[in-house]
Design a protein around this motif. Structure first.
Motif, PDB file in Angstrom:
ATOM      1  N   GLY A 106       0.801  -1.218   0.000  1.00 44.09           N
ATOM      2  CA  GLY A 106       0.000   0.000   0.000  1.00 44.09           C
ATOM      3  C   GLY A 106       0.833   1.268   0.000  1.00 44.09           C
ATOM      4  O   GLY A 106       0.331   2.341  -0.380  1.00 44.09           O
ATOM      5  N   PHE A 107       2.104   1.173   0.418  1.00 48.47           N
ATOM      6  CA  PHE A 107       2.980   2.343   0.354  1.00 48.47           C
ATOM      7  C   PHE A 107       3.032   2.908  -1.066  1.00 48.47           C
ATOM      8  O   PHE A 107       3.159   4.119  -1.261  1.00 48.47           O
ATOM      9  CB  PHE A 107       4.408   1.987   0.784  1.00 48.47           C
TER      10      PHE A 107
ATOM     11  N   LEU B 218       5.717  -6.487  -6.557  1.00 54.04           N
ATOM     12  CA  LEU B 218       4.415  -6.821  -7.131  1.00 54.04           C
ATOM     13  C   LEU B 218       3.562  -5.576  -7.300  1.00 54.04           C
ATOM     14  O   LEU B 218       2.817  -5.443  -8.286  1.00 54.04           O
ATOM     15  CB  LEU B 218       3.691  -7.834  -6.240  1.00 54.04           C
ATOM     16  N   ALA B 219       3.657  -4.643  -6.357  1.00 53.26           N
ATOM     17  CA  ALA B 219       2.913  -3.385  -6.453  1.00 53.26           C
ATOM     18  C   ALA B 219       3.363  -2.568  -7.661  1.00 53.26           C
ATOM     19  O   ALA B 219       2.552  -1.916  -8.326  1.00 53.26           O
ATOM     20  CB  ALA B 219       3.090  -2.576  -5.168  1.00 53.26           C
TER      21      ALA B 219
ATOM     22  N   SER C 245      -5.979  -3.878  -4.570  1.00 52.58           N
ATOM     23  CA  SER C 245      -6.675  -5.138  -4.284  1.00 52.58           C
ATOM     24  C   SER C 245      -6.062  -6.300  -5.055  1.00 52.58           C
ATOM     25  O   SER C 245      -5.927  -7.410  -4.521  1.00 52.58           O
ATOM     26  CB  SER C 245      -8.164  -5.015  -4.603  1.00 52.58           C
ATOM     27  N   LYS C 246      -5.671  -6.060  -6.310  1.00 50.75           N
ATOM     28  CA  LYS C 246      -5.035  -7.116  -7.106  1.00 50.75           C
ATOM     29  C   LYS C 246      -3.660  -7.459  -6.532  1.00 50.75           C
ATOM     30  O   LYS C 246      -3.265  -8.638  -6.510  1.00 50.75           O
ATOM     31  CB  LYS C 246      -4.913  -6.677  -8.563  1.00 50.75           C
TER      32      LYS C 246
ATOM     33  N   SER D 212      -0.134 -11.126  -3.730  1.00 53.84           N
ATOM     34  CA  SER D 212       0.782 -11.279  -2.589  1.00 53.84           C
ATOM     35  C   SER D 212       0.371 -12.461  -1.717  1.00 53.84           C
ATOM     36  O   SER D 212       1.210 -13.261  -1.291  1.00 53.84           O
ATOM     37  CB  SER D 212       0.807  -9.996  -1.748  1.00 53.84           C
ATOM     38  N   ALA D 213      -0.939 -12.578  -1.457  1.00 60.53           N
ATOM     39  CA  ALA D 213      -1.444 -13.710  -0.669  1.00 60.53           C
ATOM     40  C   ALA D 213      -1.190 -15.025  -1.393  1.00 60.53           C
ATOM     41  O   ALA D 213      -0.804 -16.026  -0.774  1.00 60.53           O
ATOM     42  CB  ALA D 213      -2.932 -13.531  -0.388  1.00 60.53           C
ATOM     43  N   LEU D 214      -1.381 -15.014  -2.724  1.00 57.22           N
ATOM     44  CA  LEU D 214      -1.132 -16.214  -3.525  1.00 57.22           C
ATOM     45  C   LEU D 214       0.349 -16.594  -3.480  1.00 57.22           C
ATOM     46  O   LEU D 214       0.705 -17.774  -3.345  1.00 57.22           O
ATOM     47  CB  LEU D 214      -1.576 -15.982  -4.968  1.00 57.22           C
ATOM     48  N   PHE D 215       1.222 -15.602  -3.575  1.00 54.66           N
ATOM     49  CA  PHE D 215       2.670 -15.834  -3.492  1.00 54.66           C
ATOM     50  C   PHE D 215       3.025 -16.446  -2.142  1.00 54.66           C
ATOM     51  O   PHE D 215       3.832 -17.385  -2.066  1.00 54.66           O
ATOM     52  CB  PHE D 215       3.417 -14.507  -3.680  1.00 54.66           C
TER      53      PHE D 215
END
Length: 277
Positions: free
Chosen positions: A90-91, A190-191, A198-199, A204-207
């Motif tokens: 989010g940064f 990833l960001a 949200s994507k 990130s959760a999937l990673f």
């Protein structure tokens, strides 16, 4: 310019509510573990170790601060890295969303400097959160449950005297912080690639899930198993094997640092080449 950017980013971290949500989430995880341990932990331990207590002498209660800290450390598998990756990504994604990134780039700011400061903030934020987690866990666990010997099951039952357990836990938090830094710089990269918050959280959760799954897979090649990054994530837990392999532990942490630097280099290169719009 780098100093000004760093000061500005540090101020954002201090002022944004997400920082305190993250710290609050850490406290909540700790309190839940303490609450469950307080009401049910002793009964469960007595059932598991009833036969062993007839043959061995344990100093103090086995439901003690050291055991609680070890249980809290196990939140480094999924809960804590997920929280950190969401906040850290989010940064950057917030600045894409709000349009502030374009405004910053209109000033005399080099893209390379800007993104390197973002990565530095991600690393600093990780260290601060893990330090906060370690200190609050020590305070709560020792205040409520006191000190005592630690029993851990890793392939076999391992017993550690209170002082030895405390040292191992401290080193484990340091090793765990290195793993969390790797996750966080990955989420920042990833960001950069995805931009949408949200994507980015979903990927990130999937990673994180895939990394934990790959940790359990034996690829059949010893060299590959020793070098592949998912195999390094559990290095903190190796500090609870009775005979410590310091060469492996230090080597694994060094490799994780190199993987983190690689992620920073990849992200910096992509951000430098990518259109900000």
């Amino acid at each position: 310019m780098m100093k000004s950017l760093f000061s500005a980013e540090l101020l954002k971290i201090v002022k944004q509510s997400k920082t305190y949500y993250a710290l609050g989430a850490i406290i909540l995880i700790e309190l839940l573990i303490l609450l469950i341990a307080y009401y049910q932990g002793s009964t469960v331990l007595d059932l598991l170790l009833e036969s062993l207590k007839q043959s061995f002498y344990f100093e103090g209660s086995l439901l003690n601060g050291n055991l609680i800290m070890y249980i809290v450390l196990n939140s480094l598998w999924f809960n804590v890295p997920l929280i950190l990756m969401i906040i850290t990504s989010g940064f950057l994604t917030d600045e894409y969303k709000d349009g502030t990134l374009q405004s910053v780039m209109l000033q005399a700011v080099r893209k390379k400097q800007f993104i390197l400061v973002k990565y530095a903030m991600a690393i600093l934020f990780t260290i601060l959160v893990i330090t906060f987690m370690m200190l609050t866990t020590f305070a709560f666990a020792y205040a409520i449950f006191g000190k005592g010997d630690l029993i851990v099951y890793i392939n076999t039952l391992n017993f550690f005297e209170s002082g030895d357990a405390f040292r191992r836990i401290c080193f484990s938090f340091i090793s765990g912080a290195i793993a969390m830094i790797f996750y966080n710089v990955t989420s920042m990269t990833l960001a950069i690639l995805i931009k949408d918050s949200s994507k980015t959280w979903l990927v990130s959760a999937l990673f994180l899930v895939i990394t934990n799954l790959l940790l359990k897979v034996d690829f059949g090649n010893a060299s590959f198993n020793n070098l592949f990054f998912p195999k390094l994530i559990d290095t903190w837990q190796q500090l609870f094997v009775y005979e410590l392999d310091w060469t492996r532990i230090i080597g694994n942490n060094f490799l994780l640092i190199l993987y983190s630097l690689l992620m920073v280099l990849i992200g910096t290169y992509i951000f430098n080449k990518k259109d900000i719009g």
